[in-house]
Design an enzyme around this catalytic site. Structure first.
Site, PDB file in Angstrom:
ATOM      1  N   TYR A  57       0.825  -1.209   0.000  1.00  0.00           N
ATOM      2  CA  TYR A  57       0.000   0.000   0.000  1.00  0.00           C
ATOM      3  C   TYR A  57       0.858   1.258   0.000  1.00  0.00           C
ATOM      4  CZ  TYR A  57      -3.125   3.703   1.468  1.00  0.00           C
ATOM      5  OH  TYR A  57      -3.826   4.877   1.531  1.00  0.00           O
ATOM      6  N   HIS A  87      -4.079  16.258  -3.457  1.00  0.00           N
ATOM      7  CA  HIS A  87      -4.415  16.458  -2.052  1.00  0.00           C
ATOM      8  C   HIS A  87      -4.206  17.905  -1.589  1.00  0.00           C
ATOM      9  CE1 HIS A  87      -4.714  12.184  -2.075  1.00  0.00           C
ATOM     10  NE2 HIS A  87      -4.765  12.055  -0.761  1.00  0.00           N
ATOM     11  N   ASN A 199       0.830  11.548   5.039  1.00  0.00           N
ATOM     12  CA  ASN A 199       0.303  10.863   6.220  1.00  0.00           C
ATOM     13  C   ASN A 199       0.980  11.415   7.460  1.00  0.00           C
ATOM     14  OD1 ASN A 199      -0.553   7.349   5.737  1.00  0.00           O
ATOM     15  ND2 ASN A 199      -1.733   9.179   5.401  1.00  0.00           N
ATOM     16  N   TYR A 283     -15.937  31.706  46.080  1.00  0.00           N
ATOM     17  CA  TYR A 283     -15.171  30.593  45.520  1.00  0.00           C
ATOM     18  C   TYR A 283     -14.118  31.040  44.508  1.00  0.00           C
ATOM     19  CZ  TYR A 283     -18.639  27.308  47.460  1.00  0.00           C
ATOM     20  OH  TYR A 283     -19.443  26.586  48.278  1.00  0.00           O
ATOM     21  N   ARG A 286     -11.372  31.900  46.918  1.00  0.00           N
ATOM     22  CA  ARG A 286     -11.006  30.862  47.873  1.00  0.00           C
ATOM     23  C   ARG A 286     -10.584  29.564  47.196  1.00  0.00           C
ATOM     24  NH1 ARG A 286     -15.382  28.066  51.336  1.00  0.00           N
ATOM     25  NH2 ARG A 286     -16.583  29.854  50.607  1.00  0.00           N
ATOM     26  N   PHE A 332      -1.839   7.175  11.814  1.00  0.00           N
ATOM     27  CA  PHE A 332      -2.235   8.489  11.329  1.00  0.00           C
ATOM     28  C   PHE A 332      -3.499   9.012  11.997  1.00  0.00           C
ATOM     29  CE2 PHE A 332      -3.635   5.176   8.306  1.00  0.00           C
ATOM     30  CZ  PHE A 332      -4.988   5.175   8.624  1.00  0.00           C
ATOM     31  N   GLU A 417     -12.428   5.366   5.055  1.00  0.00           N
ATOM     32  CA  GLU A 417     -12.026   6.047   6.293  1.00  0.00           C
ATOM     33  C   GLU A 417     -13.313   6.429   7.021  1.00  0.00           C
ATOM     34  OE1 GLU A 417      -9.676   9.033   4.429  1.00  0.00           O
ATOM     35  OE2 GLU A 417      -8.271   7.545   3.656  1.00  0.00           O
TER      36      GLU A 417
END
Length: 510
Positions: A57, A87, A199, A283, A286, A332, A417
């Site tokens: 791959y 991409h 990746n 608060y 404190r 990834f 995915e």
């Protein structure tokens, strides 16, 4: 001016605090020569697999849902180039240069660990761009934080091959022109190298680190502001007693109480009301050790995850030269970063919530014992009335931004995915939230300084007087109404620059 000594990058041993500084200081980076043997062994493994002709791959197959498509040997290099170009699909404003530098250094760090299978020239060129000040233009949006930060890392990789745009000294220019100008040859990517570059979780992790660095400055400034508010409100330091913290045993709480004791020590204001009839403070005063201690523990937890991720090998598939294997997995997936960023966002939200409540306390004459809205002549003057509203608006905006991003997922790549982390925008929103919180803390610093001076001739502690001096060097006492916005901006600069943070050594980067 950038430090003259180069930072020696030792793969897998980056400290978050060191890397955070490298983003903005322009320091040159050199790889530890001992790393090259592992890099070259991994590359030989990739080349051996190609020679055997087996399908691996990302080496000689398509990507994502196209993983079953076999690529002929004479098209393997072209496969990597087309992967990068297709991409480069990010949108939105460009990431800041300091963040992109972090991404580049982090990517070099992971590649140099010797499990990605890239050639030496890829890492050398990446560091050459860093050292030449050539910053790839990376759009901020377009990653879901699984299969790595694909689109943003593609824009980074584009610069290596002479595609897309870069910034040099703030000016945008074509990457090819910048490379020619710097005498850096563009890289022709070989088998697996495009995928190794794309990746990875480096963008999500770098954004998270950048956010955490900003949060650290806000956190420390908020400790100073809270301590100053305590004196302005004539509050008690008894809740900071180490015995109270010890019986609970939370480390962050103990550390915060210690820091508050140091800030408030020897305060004449405190000494003036030791025997007063007030039993307990609200608060927001404190419980500063309990709340800010929990914030500190959470932020340190998040910083630990991010530091490990910045040192991680998070591309796919991974090369193991010792056995000659290339294994496909899922490093990834940025879920650790998403969880860390969400936790940091919640903790940051609480910094602003506590600070805003102390501002509200100070402007309320019934609670603080000070003139209404911290102005000598209330009525004619509105004083800090609207500044508190601004703080409230910012605190509520951060509550919306703090909604966990990691609970969301959406399938991508034709359902290959099918679960994603959303780490990238989980981390990216931290800088916006930190900006909001810095403004809230700035308003508190101004309000607390005003309150302390309204208690003259009494003074605050020596440590807090240094904070007063910083504030008064930029913002004068509020006698009569004037525009508040410039004062807030000056106070916010004191917070974001780290000048107020420097008054306490307590940091989330322990």
């Amino acid at each position: 001016m950038a430090p003259t000594t180069p930072f020696i990058l030792k793969p897998g041993r980056l400290r978050a605090a060191d890397l955070a500084g490298l983003g903005a200081d322009g320091r040159k980076v050199a790889l530890d020569p001992a790393a090259w043997s592992k890099v070259e062994a991994a590359r030989r493994t990739v080349e051996a697999v190609i020679e055997k002709g087996g399908a691996v791959y990302g080496v000689n197959t398509g990507f994502g849902a196209l993983a079953k498509t076999r690529i002929p040997a004479d098209q393997v290099n072209e496969l990597q180039r087309r992967l990068v170009l297709s991409h480069m699909a990010g949108v939105g404003k460009l990431l800041p240069d300091r963040v992109v530098r972090l991404v580049m250094i982090a990517k070099a760090n992971t590649l140099a660990r010797g499990h990605s299978g890239v050639r030496r020239i890829v890492i050398e060129t990446l560091l050459a761009l860093v050292n030449a000040g050539i910053i790839p233009c990376i759009p901020a949006k377009g990653s879901v934080g699984a299969s790595g930060d694909l689109a943003p890392l593609a824009h980074l990789t584009g610069a290596l091959i002479g595609e897309g745009d870069v910034r040099v000294a703030g000016l945008v220019m074509p990457a090819a022109a910048a490379l020619r100008q710097a005498d850096i040859p563009p890289v022709t990517l070989g088998a697996k190298e495009g995928l190794s570059m794309l990746n990875g979780t480096q963008v999500s992790a770098a954004l998270a680190l950048d956010g955490l660095a900003a949060i650290d400055r806000v956190f420390r400034a908020a400790l100073v502001a809270g301590a100053l508010s305590l004196d302005a409100a004539a509050g008690s330091d008894m809740p900071f007693d180490p015995r109270i913290q010890a019986v609970r045993g939370q480390p962050g709480q103990e550390a915060v109480a210690e820091a508050l004791r140091a800030l408030t020590a020897d305060s004449p204001i405190r000494a003036s009301h030791v025997d007063c009839d007030r039993v307990q403070d609200p608060y927001s005063l404190r419980c500063m050790p309990q709340v800010m201690g929990a914030v500190l523990d959470t932020l340190r937890f998040a910083a630990g995850i991010v530091e490990r991720e910045l040192n991680a090998v998070s591309d796919n598939p991974l090369v193991f030269a010792d056995t000659g294997e290339i294994l496909s997995g899922g490093n990834f997936h940025a879920e650790p970063v998403a969880f860390a960023a969400d936790a940091a966002a919640i903790a940051l939200c609480e910094i602003g919530n506590m600070s805003e409540r102390r501002i509200a306390l100070l402007v309320d004459a019934h609670m603080s014992g000070l003139p209404a809205f911290l102005v000598p002549e209330p009525g004619l003057n509105s004083g800090f009335m609207i500044a508190q509203i601004t703080a409230a608006a910012l605190a509520s905006e951060n509550k919306a931004l703090a909604h966990p991003a990691s609970v969301d997922t959406i399938p991508t790549t034709a359902n290959q995915e099918d679960h994603v982390s959303m780490a990238t925008h989980a981390a990216r929103r931290l800088s916006d939230m930190a900006e909001n919180a810095a403004a809230i803390v700035a308003i508190e610093l101004l309000a607390a300084a005003q309150g302390v001076e309204l208690r003259r001739p009494l003074k605050t502690s020596p440590a807090l007087q240094r904070a007063m001096d910083l504030i008064r060097a930029r913002v004068p006492f509020w006698q009569d109404d004037r525009q508040m916005a410039p004062d807030i901006a000056a106070g916010q600069d004191l917070v974001t620059s780290g000048e107020v943070a420097a008054l306490t050594p307590l940091s989330l980067f322990a």
